[in-house]
Design a protein around this motif. Structure first.
Motif, short mmCIF file in Angstrom:
data_model
loop_
_atom_site.label_atom_id
_atom_site.label_comp_id
_atom_site.label_asym_id
_atom_site.label_seq_id
_atom_site.Cartn_x
_atom_site.Cartn_y
_atom_site.Cartn_z
N ILE A 1 -2.78 -7.33 7.33
CA ILE A 1 -2.41 -6.42 8.42
C ILE A 1 -3.22 -6.72 9.68
O ILE A 1 -2.68 -6.76 10.80
N THR B 1 6.26 -2.25 8.28
CA THR B 1 5.28 -1.17 8.34
C THR B 1 5.68 0.00 7.44
O THR B 1 4.83 0.59 6.77
N THR C 1 3.49 1.62 4.31
CA THR C 1 3.17 3.04 4.25
C THR C 1 3.47 3.61 2.86
O THR C 1 2.73 4.45 2.34
#
Length: 329
Positions: A57, A198, A202
Motif C-alpha cells: 500500500i 481499496t 478495506t
C-alpha cells in the motif's frame, strides 16, 4: 545514557515484550502451556502477509528511483554482516567453519518480527520513517543465505567432501532462499497491497489490520517459549561462546544507522535499517541452512538468533538503535 534507559524501560512495558517474557517464564516454570503447531503456521502467515500488504500500500506512492539507494545499501549491508559475523565467530569464538557459516547466514539475513516491533516503537513515539522499508526487508532476506551456502560448497569441495542430497543443490537453495515461505508471503502481500482495489483491502482490514498486533503478541509468546527451549537443549556449550549474539546486533545496528544517515534516510528510516542490519533470521535461514549446511549445529545458530539476539533486540536493541539514530540525525 539516561535517555536510552528511559526509552528501554518504556519499550520493556509494551505488550509485545511482555508476551515474549511470559513465554520465557512459561518454560522456566515448566508450565504445561502449549501453542498448537497449526496455530504457529497460521499466525506466521498472517504476520508476513500483513507486513507485505502494508508495504505494498505504501509503495503505491513511491518510485523505484527513490528506493534504489536504500536497496543497494541494504544488499551491501547484508553481505557485510555475513563476512563480519563469519570472521568474528570463527576467529574470536572458535566455532567450526560450518557453524560459522551457518551463524553468518542468519546474521546477514533479517528478522521480520524485530522489524514489526521497531515499526510499533516508532508509531508509539510518533516518529515517521520511509514508507518503502517493508520492501527493504524482503531485499535483505536472501543474499547472505545464498552467499553463505556458496562459500560452504567451496569449502566442502576443498575438503574433498561431497553430498548427494538434492536439497543441498544450489538450485534448491536459491528456490528456498528467494521463494521459501517467508519471502513468498512477503512478496505476495506486497503485490496484493500494490494492486488490489481499496474497497477490497478495506474488507480484509479486520484480520490484516485490526487484529494484527493481538496475533503478533500470541506469536511472541510462542517465540519466547521456543527460544528458551532451544537454549535449554544445548549441551556442553560455554556461555562465553555465545557472546557474539549480543555483539553482532550492536555492530549491525551501528552500521545501519551510519549507512542510513549517509544515504539521507530520516531518523526513523535509519533506525529501521539499523534494526534490519542488527537482526538475525529464524524463519528463512534455518530452513535453507539445515538442508545445505548439514554439519552446522542447528542448536547453535537457532539458539543464538532466536534465544539471545531476538530478545536482546526487542528489549534493548530497538531503543538503542533509536537513540543512536537521533545522535546522527
Amino acid at each position: 545514557m539516561e535517555q536510552i534507559i528511559d526509552i528501554a524501560y518504556s519499550n520493556l512495558l509494551s505488550p509485545m515484550i511482555l508476551f515474549f517474557l511470559l513465554g520465557i517464564i512459561a518454560v522456566l516454570v515448566n508450565s504445561d502451556l502449549k501453542v498448537p503447531a497449526a496455530f504457529y503456521s497460521g499466525y506466521t502467515m498472517i504476520i508476513l502477509f500483513t507486513i507485505g500488504i502494508k508495504g505494498g500500500i505504501e509503495l503505491r506512492s513511491v518510485s523505484l528511483l527513490d528506493m534504489l539507494p536504500t536497496m543497494i545499501a541494504a544488499i551491501l549491508l547484508s553481505i557485510a554482516m555475513l563476512f563480519i559475523a563469519y570472521f568474528l565467530v570463527k576467529k574470536f569464538f572458535f566455532h567450526s567453519v560450518p557453524d560459522a557459516l551457518g551463524i553468518a547466514a542468519h546474521y546477514g539475513s533479517v528478522s521480520a518480527v524485530t522489524f514489526i516491533a521497531g515499526q510499533a516503537f516508532l508509531e508509539k513515539i510518533a516518529v515517521d520513517y520511509e514508507s518503502y522499508m517493508s520492501a527493504i526487508l524482503v531485499v535483505m532476506e536472501g543474499p547472505a543465505i545464498i552467499l553463505a551456502i556458496i562459500l560452504y560448497k567451496m569449502y566442502a569441495q576443498k575438503q574433498g567432501e561431497a553430498t548427494n542430497n538434492p536439497n543441498a543443490s544450489l538450485g534448491h537453495v536459491f528456490k528456498e532462499a528467494f521463494f521459501g515461505k517467508s519471502i513468498f508471503l512477503l512478496l505476495g502481500g506486497i503485490f496484493i497491497g500494490l494492486v488490489a482495489h481499496t474497497d477490497g483491502l478495506t474488507m480484509i482490514k479486520p484480520l490484516f489490520g485490526d487484529l494484527f498486533y493481538g496475533i503478533l503478541c500470541i506469536f511472541l509468546l510462542h517465540m519466547g517459549m521456543i527460544a528458551t527451549q532451544s537454549l535449554m537443549k544445548l549441551k556442553n556449550i560455554r556461555p562465553l561462546s555465545f557472546l557474539f549474539a549480543f555483539i553482532l546486533p550492536i555492530i549491525g545496528g551501528t552500521l545501519g544507522v551510519i549507512t542510513g544517515n549517509f544515504i539521507g534516510l530520516s531518523v526513523g528510516g535509519s533506525m529501521i535499517l539499523a534494526i534490519l542490519t542488527g537482526s538475525a533470521s529464524y524463519i528463512a535461514a534455518p530452513a535453507a541452512i539445515e538442508q545445505a549446511i548439514p554439519k552446522a549445529n542447528s542448536g547453535v545458530y537457532l539458539g543464538a538468533a532466536l534465544g539471545l539476539t531476538l530478545p536482546f533486540n526487542l528489549i534493548l536493541g530497538i531503543p538503542f538503535y533509536y537513540w543512536l539514530a537521533t545522535l546522527f540525525g
